[in-house]
Design a protein around this motif. Sequence first.
Motif, mmCIF file in Angstrom:
data_model
loop_
_atom_site.group_PDB
_atom_site.id
_atom_site.type_symbol
_atom_site.label_atom_id
_atom_site.label_comp_id
_atom_site.label_asym_id
_atom_site.label_seq_id
_atom_site.Cartn_x
_atom_site.Cartn_y
_atom_site.Cartn_z
ATOM 1 N N PHE A 39 -5.690 -13.395 -7.456
ATOM 2 C CA PHE A 39 -5.449 -12.581 -6.264
ATOM 3 C C PHE A 39 -4.023 -12.043 -6.257
ATOM 4 N N ASP A 40 -3.907 -10.759 -6.020
ATOM 5 C CA ASP A 40 -2.599 -10.124 -5.875
ATOM 6 C C ASP A 40 -2.714 -9.059 -4.787
ATOM 7 N N ALA A 41 -2.013 -9.260 -3.702
ATOM 8 C CA ALA A 41 -2.099 -8.366 -2.547
ATOM 9 C C ALA A 41 -1.189 -7.155 -2.654
ATOM 10 N N THR A 42 -0.434 -7.034 -3.734
ATOM 11 C CA THR A 42 0.543 -5.952 -3.842
ATOM 12 C C THR A 42 -0.095 -4.581 -3.672
ATOM 13 N N GLY A 43 -1.194 -4.325 -4.330
ATOM 14 C CA GLY A 43 -1.876 -3.037 -4.211
ATOM 15 C C GLY A 43 -2.359 -2.795 -2.787
ATOM 16 N N PHE A 44 -2.903 -3.826 -2.162
ATOM 17 C CA PHE A 44 -3.351 -3.729 -0.768
ATOM 18 C C PHE A 44 -2.176 -3.385 0.143
ATOM 19 N N LEU A 45 -1.043 -4.057 -0.069
ATOM 20 C CA LEU A 45 0.134 -3.825 0.768
ATOM 21 C C LEU A 45 0.650 -2.392 0.618
ATOM 22 N N HIS A 46 0.725 -1.909 -0.617
ATOM 23 C CA HIS A 46 1.162 -0.524 -0.846
ATOM 24 C C HIS A 46 0.168 0.464 -0.233
ATOM 25 N N GLY A 47 -1.119 0.164 -0.359
ATOM 26 C CA GLY A 47 -2.140 1.019 0.240
ATOM 27 C C GLY A 47 -2.019 1.071 1.753
ATOM 28 N N SER A 48 -1.689 -0.066 2.357
ATOM 29 C CA SER A 48 -1.510 -0.105 3.811
ATOM 30 C C SER A 48 -0.319 0.741 4.240
ATOM 31 N N VAL A 49 0.767 0.654 3.491
ATOM 32 C CA VAL A 49 1.959 1.454 3.811
ATOM 33 C C VAL A 49 1.631 2.944 3.713
ATOM 34 N N SER A 50 0.813 3.314 2.741
ATOM 35 C CA SER A 50 0.465 4.734 2.582
ATOM 36 C C SER A 50 -0.396 5.247 3.735
ATOM 37 N N LYS A 51 -1.029 4.349 4.492
ATOM 38 C CA LYS A 51 -1.851 4.749 5.639
ATOM 39 C C LYS A 51 -1.024 4.962 6.905
ATOM 40 N N ALA A 52 0.295 4.851 6.780
ATOM 41 C CA ALA A 52 1.180 4.989 7.948
ATOM 42 C C ALA A 52 1.684 6.412 8.137
ATOM 43 N N THR A 53 1.153 7.346 7.393
ATOM 44 C CA THR A 53 1.608 8.738 7.499
ATOM 45 C C THR A 53 0.470 9.626 7.988
ATOM 46 N N GLY A 54 0.807 10.828 8.314
ATOM 47 C CA GLY A 54 -0.203 11.794 8.742
ATOM 48 C C GLY A 54 -0.259 11.920 10.255
ATOM 49 N N GLU A 55 -1.147 12.789 10.697
ATOM 50 C CA GLU A 55 -1.263 13.066 12.121
ATOM 51 C C GLU A 55 -1.818 11.885 12.914
ATOM 52 N N HIS A 56 -2.774 11.139 12.344
ATOM 53 C CA HIS A 56 -3.375 9.973 12.994
ATOM 54 C C HIS A 56 -3.323 8.790 12.033
ATOM 55 N N PRO A 57 -2.157 8.160 11.900
ATOM 56 C CA PRO A 57 -2.029 7.076 10.930
ATOM 57 C C PRO A 57 -2.869 5.846 11.314
ATOM 58 N N ALA A 58 -3.468 5.236 10.310
ATOM 59 C CA ALA A 58 -4.252 4.012 10.526
ATOM 60 C C ALA A 58 -3.347 2.794 10.667
ATOM 61 N N VAL A 59 -2.119 2.907 10.180
ATOM 62 C CA VAL A 59 -1.143 1.819 10.237
ATOM 63 C C VAL A 59 0.076 2.319 10.998
ATOM 64 N N GLN A 60 0.485 1.553 11.976
ATOM 65 C CA GLN A 60 1.651 1.916 12.771
ATOM 66 C C GLN A 60 2.928 1.782 11.946
ATOM 67 N N SER A 61 3.919 2.612 12.270
ATOM 68 C CA SER A 61 5.155 2.641 11.474
ATOM 69 C C SER A 61 5.895 1.308 11.505
ATOM 70 N N TRP A 62 5.880 0.605 12.629
ATOM 71 C CA TRP A 62 6.575 -0.681 12.701
ATOM 72 C C TRP A 62 5.939 -1.702 11.764
ATOM 73 N N TRP A 63 4.605 -1.654 11.623
ATOM 74 C CA TRP A 63 3.915 -2.572 10.711
ATOM 75 C C TRP A 63 4.186 -2.164 9.261
ATOM 76 N N ALA A 64 4.183 -0.874 8.998
ATOM 77 C CA ALA A 64 4.500 -0.389 7.652
ATOM 78 C C ALA A 64 5.919 -0.800 7.259
ATOM 79 N N ASP A 65 6.841 -0.773 8.212
ATOM 80 C CA ASP A 65 8.210 -1.230 7.934
ATOM 81 C C ASP A 65 8.229 -2.714 7.591
ATOM 82 N N PHE A 66 7.461 -3.502 8.337
ATOM 83 C CA PHE A 66 7.359 -4.934 8.033
ATOM 84 C C PHE A 66 6.801 -5.146 6.624
ATOM 85 N N LEU A 67 5.738 -4.427 6.313
ATOM 86 C CA LEU A 67 5.134 -4.563 4.980
ATOM 87 C C LEU A 67 6.117 -4.148 3.892
ATOM 88 N N THR A 68 6.817 -3.052 4.123
ATOM 89 C CA THR A 68 7.755 -2.524 3.120
ATOM 90 C C THR A 68 8.945 -3.448 2.899
#
Length: 170
Positions: A39-68
């Motif tokens: 198990f390696d969550a690195t890809g999942f974590l990067h994928g989550s950060v990428s969902k923090a952009t756009g007009e309707h992000p699936a991930v909030q910026s504060w959570w993306a900052d925590f992940l990053t």
Amino acid sequence: MFVKFLREKKSASIILTIFRLYLGYTWTIAGFEKVTGSFDATGFLHGSVSKATGEHPAVQSWWADFLTHVAIPNADFFNFIVSWGELLVGLALLLGVFTTFSALMGAIMNFAFLFSGTVSTNPQMLLLTIFILVAGRNASRWIGLDRWILPKLFKLNHKSTTNNNEYPFN
């Protein structure tokens, strides 16, 4: 009235046991696969950060900052804690030991996955977990190791807070 039913009735305890066993099985299988696999969550974590952009992000910026800034640099630690956390929460729920605490830890993991933009079974698991948390000790009072462990544990350590073989949390 519904909360009283969840907390006091033996019939509710039986329903909650079904929820608890389902959740325990689900967490145990997920954790076991991670602990015994690679198990390696690195890809999942990067994928989550990428969902923090756009007009309707699936991930909030504060959570993306925590992940990053916290999770990605410490991915090995998060790989360990997620794998073993899922396995231990699952086993505890299956056995009905420290059920309320285990359910709370499972809810925290479900929220973390939801914050990361993954829906999957997390809302369903979270809803069932809320019933267990609201029910407190009744989720494992009749069918589970808490029936024997918690009264003895709290009778020995918190005599002033116990009344009629009850322990300080419900």
